[in-house]
Design a protein around this motif. Structure first.
Motif, PDB file in Angstrom:
ATOM      1  N   ARG A 203       0.825  -1.200   0.000  1.00 31.47           N
ATOM      2  CA  ARG A 203       0.000   0.000   0.000  1.00 31.47           C
ATOM      3  C   ARG A 203       0.865   1.259   0.000  1.00 31.47           C
ATOM      4  O   ARG A 203       0.462   2.296  -0.529  1.00 31.47           O
ATOM      5  CB  ARG A 203      -0.938   0.028   1.217  1.00 31.47           C
ATOM      6  N   GLU A 204       2.061   1.205   0.604  1.00 31.34           N
ATOM      7  CA  GLU A 204       2.943   2.366   0.586  1.00 31.34           C
ATOM      8  C   GLU A 204       3.417   2.666  -0.833  1.00 31.34           C
ATOM      9  O   GLU A 204       3.433   3.821  -1.268  1.00 31.34           O
ATOM     10  CB  GLU A 204       4.147   2.128   1.508  1.00 31.34           C
ATOM     11  N   TYR A 205       3.814   1.637  -1.569  1.00 27.25           N
ATOM     12  CA  TYR A 205       4.230   1.843  -2.957  1.00 27.25           C
ATOM     13  C   TYR A 205       3.080   2.416  -3.778  1.00 27.25           C
ATOM     14  O   TYR A 205       3.272   3.309  -4.617  1.00 27.25           O
ATOM     15  CB  TYR A 205       4.701   0.523  -3.576  1.00 27.25           C
ATOM     16  N   GLU A 206       1.876   1.893  -3.561  1.00 30.32           N
ATOM     17  CA  GLU A 206       0.718   2.365  -4.313  1.00 30.32           C
ATOM     18  C   GLU A 206       0.427   3.827  -3.991  1.00 30.32           C
ATOM     19  O   GLU A 206       0.124   4.633  -4.888  1.00 30.32           O
ATOM     20  CB  GLU A 206      -0.502   1.498  -3.973  1.00 30.32           C
ATOM     21  N   ALA A 207       0.514   4.190  -2.711  1.00 30.07           N
ATOM     22  CA  ALA A 207       0.263   5.576  -2.320  1.00 30.07           C
ATOM     23  C   ALA A 207       1.341   6.511  -2.851  1.00 30.07           C
ATOM     24  O   ALA A 207       1.057   7.666  -3.181  1.00 30.07           O
ATOM     25  CB  ALA A 207       0.168   5.682  -0.797  1.00 30.07           C
ATOM     26  N   ASP A 208       2.578   6.040  -2.931  1.00 27.33           N
ATOM     27  CA  ASP A 208       3.639   6.854  -3.529  1.00 27.33           C
ATOM     28  C   ASP A 208       3.278   7.219  -4.966  1.00 27.33           C
ATOM     29  O   ASP A 208       3.368   8.387  -5.371  1.00 27.33           O
ATOM     30  CB  ASP A 208       4.967   6.090  -3.519  1.00 27.33           C
ATOM     31  N   ALA A 209       2.876   6.224  -5.746  1.00 27.86           N
ATOM     32  CA  ALA A 209       2.559   6.452  -7.156  1.00 27.86           C
ATOM     33  C   ALA A 209       1.342   7.351  -7.320  1.00 27.86           C
ATOM     34  O   ALA A 209       1.348   8.299  -8.114  1.00 27.86           O
ATOM     35  CB  ALA A 209       2.341   5.122  -7.863  1.00 27.86           C
ATOM     36  N   HIS A 210       0.276   7.077  -6.570  1.00 29.88           N
ATOM     37  CA  HIS A 210      -0.932   7.883  -6.693  1.00 29.88           C
ATOM     38  C   HIS A 210      -0.719   9.290  -6.140  1.00 29.88           C
ATOM     39  O   HIS A 210      -1.273  10.262  -6.660  1.00 29.88           O
ATOM     40  CB  HIS A 210      -2.089   7.205  -5.965  1.00 29.88           C
ATOM     41  N   GLY A 211       0.090   9.397  -5.084  1.00 30.12           N
ATOM     42  CA  GLY A 211       0.400  10.712  -4.536  1.00 30.12           C
ATOM     43  C   GLY A 211       1.161  11.564  -5.535  1.00 30.12           C
ATOM     44  O   GLY A 211       0.935  12.776  -5.636  1.00 30.12           O
ATOM     45  N   ALA A 212       2.071  10.932  -6.270  1.00 32.73           N
ATOM     46  CA  ALA A 212       2.818  11.657  -7.304  1.00 32.73           C
ATOM     47  C   ALA A 212       1.872  12.202  -8.373  1.00 32.73           C
ATOM     48  O   ALA A 212       2.067  13.304  -8.892  1.00 32.73           O
ATOM     49  CB  ALA A 212       3.865  10.737  -7.923  1.00 32.73           C
ATOM     50  N   GLU A 213       0.836  11.443  -8.696  1.00 30.75           N
ATOM     51  CA  GLU A 213      -0.146  11.909  -9.681  1.00 30.75           C
ATOM     52  C   GLU A 213      -0.943  13.087  -9.133  1.00 30.75           C
ATOM     53  O   GLU A 213      -1.250  14.031  -9.865  1.00 30.75           O
ATOM     54  CB  GLU A 213      -1.092  10.766 -10.034  1.00 30.75           C
TER      55      GLU A 213
END
Length: 304
Positions: A203-213
């Motif tokens: 979930r941390e990796y996923e939030a990193d990617a979505h947060g960047a967007e």
């Protein structure tokens, strides 16, 4: 990929629970253990924001704050929430020099984002925006719900495992096998915990990617993560130290003894996250920190 991995890991935990539950207590024992664990965790999830904020010493930032840094902080979080298609969350700060942040709340309508005073003091405005975008991504992805489901399954497995010695596997003659029961009691919660940690890292990796967007520039978060890790190693967060079970909520591990990205880590290694964010920036054609759309002025170091 992160969401698919989460579903696979949840399926593994569900299969582990079903197999151990049936082995120990049959269908009835399995159902009872799951019901008790679910009730406990649903209650905790429903009240999680209030409990977590109180235990971590968080103070709400008033809407009409006179502090220039906090006022700019509120404005940026509101802008990021709008970009992410989210209601504006409540905003809190924790008075500790360790740079860190987390989000809580049972759904986007009851969400709160939290930053430490150390985070606001050490990071630039762009870097803080990258961190807050990550936390808003957790809110948008409903990761609090995901982690509640994993906690429910892990708790149910733990309850079943405690029954293993007395009501564990039996041989062909109906006699209990205490050795097998002891093995289940030790290994089942360990396996569940490992899967739970793997889901947290995913979930941390996923939030990193979505947060960047959401914020529009992956390099903001990449730079912030490097500063946060250095600061977290040098400073103690007394609130997190008193409640180590909540360490997984923070964007970076707030506890001492942080290790690399291994089986027993609730957070991915910072170097791995930064590398992934820089790759994403390359794919987006971004090579610099500046993005005037969100922050009309650059403020280095403590801002306000």
């Amino acid at each position: 990929m992160g969401t698919a991995k989460t579903f696979v890991l949840l399926a593994m935990m569900t299969a582990l629970f079903a197999g151990i539950g049936y082995l120990i207590g049959g269908t009835l024992g399995m159902t009872l253990a799951f019901g008790v664990a679910a009730a406990m965790n649903i209650f905790a999830w429903w009240n999680s924001d209030k409990v977590v904020l109180r235990m971590q010493g968080a103070q709400e930032v008033p809407a009409e704050t006179s502090n220039p840094m906090l006022r700019a902080f509120r404005q940026d979080v509101a802008r990021l929430a709008e970009r992410g298609g989210l209601p504006e969350p409540k905003i809190y700060v924790i008075d500790t020099p360790q740079p860190n942040a987390f989000a809580t709340g049972r759904d986007p309508q009851h969400a709160a984002v939290v930053a430490t005073t150390g985070l606001l003091s050490v990071l630039t405005r762009e870097e803080v925006a990258g961190v807050m975008a990550h936390e808003l991504a957790h809110v948008k992805n409903r990761d609090t719900l995901t982690m509640t489901v994993t906690a429910t399954l892990a708790g149910a497995i733990g309850m079943l495992a405690n029954f293993a010695v007395f009501f564990g596997p039996r041989d062909s003659e109906g006699r209990s096998n205490p050795i097998a029961g002891l093995a289940i009691m030790i290994l089942a919660p360990l396996a569940a915990g490992l899967v739970q940690m793997a889901i947290s890292r995913s979930r941390e990796y996923e939030a990193d990617a979505h947060g960047a967007e959401i914020c529009g520039n992956p390099l903001w978060l990449a730079s912030a993560l490097e500063k946060i890790e250095r600061g977290a190693r040098a400073q103690i967060n007394p609130y997190a130290e008193r409640s180590p079970a909540m360490a997984h909520m923070y964007i970076s591990n707030p506890l001492n003894g942080r290790g690399p990205d291994n089986l027993f880590s609730t957070h991915p290694a910072t170097a791995n996250r930064v590398e992934a964010l820089r790759r994403l920036a390359g794919e987006m054609g971004i090579s610099a920190m500046r993005n005037p759309e969100l922050t009309p002025r650059r403020t280095a170091g403590p801002w306000g």
